[in-house]
Write a protein that holds these residues in place. Structure first.
Motif, PDB file in Angstrom:
ATOM      1  N   TRP A  89      25.581  -3.497  58.664  1.00 33.01           N
ATOM      2  CA  TRP A  89      27.036  -3.574  58.709  1.00 33.01           C
ATOM      3  C   TRP A  89      27.523  -4.831  59.431  1.00 33.01           C
ATOM      4  O   TRP A  89      28.457  -5.492  58.956  1.00 33.01           O
ATOM      5  N   VAL A  90      26.908  -5.183  60.561  1.00 37.04           N
ATOM      6  CA  VAL A  90      27.380  -6.355  61.293  1.00 37.04           C
ATOM      7  C   VAL A  90      27.137  -7.636  60.508  1.00 37.04           C
ATOM      8  O   VAL A  90      27.911  -8.593  60.603  1.00 37.04           O
ATOM      9  N   ARG A  91      26.067  -7.655  59.709  1.00 31.34           N
ATOM     10  CA  ARG A  91      25.819  -8.840  58.897  1.00 31.34           C
ATOM     11  C   ARG A  91      26.753  -8.884  57.699  1.00 31.34           C
ATOM     12  O   ARG A  91      27.248  -9.954  57.324  1.00 31.34           O
ATOM     13  N   ARG A  92      27.011  -7.724  57.116  1.00 26.80           N
ATOM     14  CA  ARG A  92      27.891  -7.689  55.944  1.00 26.80           C
ATOM     15  C   ARG A  92      29.325  -8.058  56.294  1.00 26.80           C
ATOM     16  O   ARG A  92      30.012  -8.729  55.511  1.00 26.80           O
ATOM     17  N   THR A  93      29.800  -7.642  57.446  1.00 24.91           N
ATOM     18  CA  THR A  93      31.178  -7.918  57.833  1.00 24.91           C
ATOM     19  C   THR A  93      31.348  -9.256  58.530  1.00 24.91           C
ATOM     20  O   THR A  93      32.478  -9.703  58.740  1.00 24.91           O
TER      21      THR A  93
ATOM     22  N   GLN B 233      38.917  -8.691  61.696  1.00 24.95           N
ATOM     23  CA  GLN B 233      39.809  -8.068  60.720  1.00 24.95           C
ATOM     24  C   GLN B 233      39.015  -7.433  59.586  1.00 24.95           C
ATOM     25  O   GLN B 233      39.289  -6.304  59.171  1.00 24.95           O
ATOM     26  N   ARG B 234      38.033  -8.151  59.082  1.00 25.55           N
ATOM     27  CA  ARG B 234      37.223  -7.648  57.983  1.00 25.55           C
ATOM     28  C   ARG B 234      36.459  -6.389  58.396  1.00 25.55           C
ATOM     29  O   ARG B 234      36.408  -5.397  57.667  1.00 25.55           O
ATOM     30  N   ALA B 235      35.868  -6.409  59.589  1.00 19.89           N
ATOM     31  CA  ALA B 235      35.101  -5.259  60.059  1.00 19.89           C
ATOM     32  C   ALA B 235      36.007  -4.067  60.337  1.00 19.89           C
ATOM     33  O   ALA B 235      35.651  -2.917  60.045  1.00 19.89           O
ATOM     34  N   LEU B 236      37.192  -4.328  60.890  1.00 20.79           N
ATOM     35  CA  LEU B 236      38.124  -3.230  61.165  1.00 20.79           C
ATOM     36  C   LEU B 236      38.581  -2.578  59.870  1.00 20.79           C
ATOM     37  O   LEU B 236      38.627  -1.340  59.769  1.00 20.79           O
ATOM     38  N   ALA B 237      38.930  -3.387  58.878  1.00 28.09           N
ATOM     39  CA  ALA B 237      39.347  -2.818  57.592  1.00 28.09           C
ATOM     40  C   ALA B 237      38.228  -1.991  56.972  1.00 28.09           C
ATOM     41  O   ALA B 237      38.477  -0.926  56.386  1.00 28.09           O
ATOM     42  N   ASP B 238      36.999  -2.439  57.128  1.00 21.24           N
ATOM     43  CA  ASP B 238      35.868  -1.742  56.518  1.00 21.24           C
ATOM     44  C   ASP B 238      35.600  -0.406  57.205  1.00 21.24           C
ATOM     45  O   ASP B 238      35.435   0.624  56.544  1.00 21.24           O
ATOM     46  N   VAL B 239      35.573  -0.384  58.541  1.00 18.11           N
ATOM     47  CA  VAL B 239      35.283   0.873  59.235  1.00 18.11           C
ATOM     48  C   VAL B 239      36.432   1.849  59.064  1.00 18.11           C
ATOM     49  O   VAL B 239      36.234   3.070  59.027  1.00 18.11           O
ATOM     50  N   TRP B 240      37.647   1.341  58.921  1.00 16.47           N
ATOM     51  CA  TRP B 240      38.796   2.216  58.668  1.00 16.47           C
ATOM     52  C   TRP B 240      38.684   2.874  57.300  1.00 16.47           C
ATOM     53  O   TRP B 240      38.955   4.070  57.143  1.00 16.47           O
ATOM     54  N   ARG B 241      38.277   2.109  56.306  1.00 22.43           N
ATOM     55  CA  ARG B 241      38.101   2.685  54.965  1.00 22.43           C
ATOM     56  C   ARG B 241      37.017   3.761  54.962  1.00 22.43           C
ATOM     57  O   ARG B 241      37.083   4.705  54.178  1.00 22.43           O
ATOM     58  N   MET B 242      36.032   3.624  55.830  1.00 23.57           N
ATOM     59  CA  MET B 242      34.950   4.599  55.870  1.00 23.57           C
ATOM     60  C   MET B 242      35.334   5.883  56.592  1.00 23.57           C
ATOM     61  O   MET B 242      34.789   6.945  56.300  1.00 23.57           O
ATOM     62  N   THR B 243      36.264   5.798  57.550  1.00 18.70           N
ATOM     63  CA  THR B 243      36.557   6.965  58.388  1.00 18.70           C
ATOM     64  C   THR B 243      37.890   7.636  58.076  1.00 18.70           C
ATOM     65  O   THR B 243      37.982   8.862  58.120  1.00 18.70           O
ATOM     66  N   ALA B 244      38.920   6.858  57.795  1.00 16.43           N
ATOM     67  CA  ALA B 244      40.266   7.421  57.672  1.00 16.43           C
ATOM     68  C   ALA B 244      40.402   8.499  56.596  1.00 16.43           C
ATOM     69  O   ALA B 244      41.089   9.498  56.819  1.00 16.43           O
TER      70      ALA B 244
END
Length: 302
Positions: A39-43, A126-137
């Motif tokens: 995840w850290v590499r992808r984001t 920003q990219r990582a926040l948007a991604d983790v939000w899509r996974m959890t929200a």
């Protein structure tokens, strides 16, 4: 303040929550570690080989496995991603004495409560926040999503208040980790507010406030109406385990007062890399001496 302890408290602050609980760890640790590494590499949070080594040594997935030992595998992976994100924000926020406001105000835009579209992310955070939000929200209620978004908006309104974001959001992450959301009437109880205050103190000061948290959670369970008792008990247990895991992690190694930082804001040469700076465009191709077009080697940085 990062949800991951930045320093080791005195050894007298061992958690006292029952035999063996401080040492509990999720059986899904390996899966969470592999997920976090990808995840850290992808984001783009990892920008160099040295940062990748520091990240793996930091053991963020192990910390998640200690504070959420009963979370199912997928939820543990996403909790781990949240913790990494907060740790990266904490690194960046404390890296310099004077911070540019650029980037912070835009973070709430990447938490759409309705699951709608977000602006194109321009930075790794920003990219990582948007991604983790899509996974959890999507797994949480509209009230939970609105509450988390409101915390970000409050911090964005006060540009120097990002230190208060992580402690305030930990109880919400605990709800996600245990799969139990508390009803709105429960949040009006004085015992619930006391539990939130004690949680913040535990994260900031260590085990000295552990007893206050235990008492507040006990009162909350006693005051909860019967229909909500199961959810309250699950949340209280998960929050207690989080506090125990947090303290046990802080005590696991190193001398008292030792600073622990992920330092993702450093690149391989030790020069600060601004995680809130837009990605630079790739340079134009360099003509090849052999007559071909050739391509410049480019390593994008945030």
């Amino acid at each position: 303040m990062s949800p991951v302890p930045r320093s080791r408290p005195p050894v007298t602050e061992l958690p006292e929550s029952g035999p063996g609980r401080a040492g509990r760890i999720s059986p899904h640790l390996d899966e969470a570690a592999a997920f976090s590494d990808r995840w850290v590499r992808r984001t783009g949070l990892i920008q160099s080989f040295s940062a990748q080594r520091r990240f793996r040594r930091a053991g963020c997935a192990e910390f998640a496995a200690r504070v959420a030992p009963e979370a199912e595998c997928g939820r543990l992976q996403r909790v781990s991603a949240w913790l990494v994100w907060f740790h990266a924000l904490d690194d960046r926020f404390h890296h310099r004495e004077e911070e540019s406001p650029y980037g912070y105000d835009a973070l709430p835009d990447f938490l759409p409560p309705d699951g709608g579209r977000t602006p194109p992310p321009r930075t790794a955070l920003q990219r990582a926040l948007a991604d983790v939000w899509r996974m959890t929200a999507p797994a949480m209620s509209p009230a939970w999503r609105a509450r988390v978004t409101a915390r970000f908006l409050e911090c964005a309104a006060e540009r120097r208040a990002w230190d208060a974001l992580a402690p305030g959001i930990v109880p919400d992450l605990v709800e996600y980790a245990c799969g139990n959301e508390l009803a709105a009437p429960l949040r009006e109880l004085a015992s619930f507010r006391a539990a939130l205050e004690a949680t913040t103190t535990v994260l900031a000061q260590g085990g000295a406030a552990r007893e206050a948290l235990r008492c507040a959670l006990t009162r909350l369970e006693h005051e909860a109406p019967a229909p909500s008792s199961a959810a309250v008990a699950a949340w209280s247990r998960a929050l207690s385990l989080w506090a125990d895991g947090h303290l046990a992690w802080a005590l696991r190694e190193g001398p008292a007062g030792e600073t622990r930082r992920l330092l993702l804001a450093d690149d391989v040469t030790g020069v600060p890399v601004d995680l809130l700076r837009p990605r630079r465009p790739a340079p134009p191709p360099i003509p090849s001496t052999s007559g071909g077009a050739g391509t410049a080697l480019h390593r994008g940085r945030e």
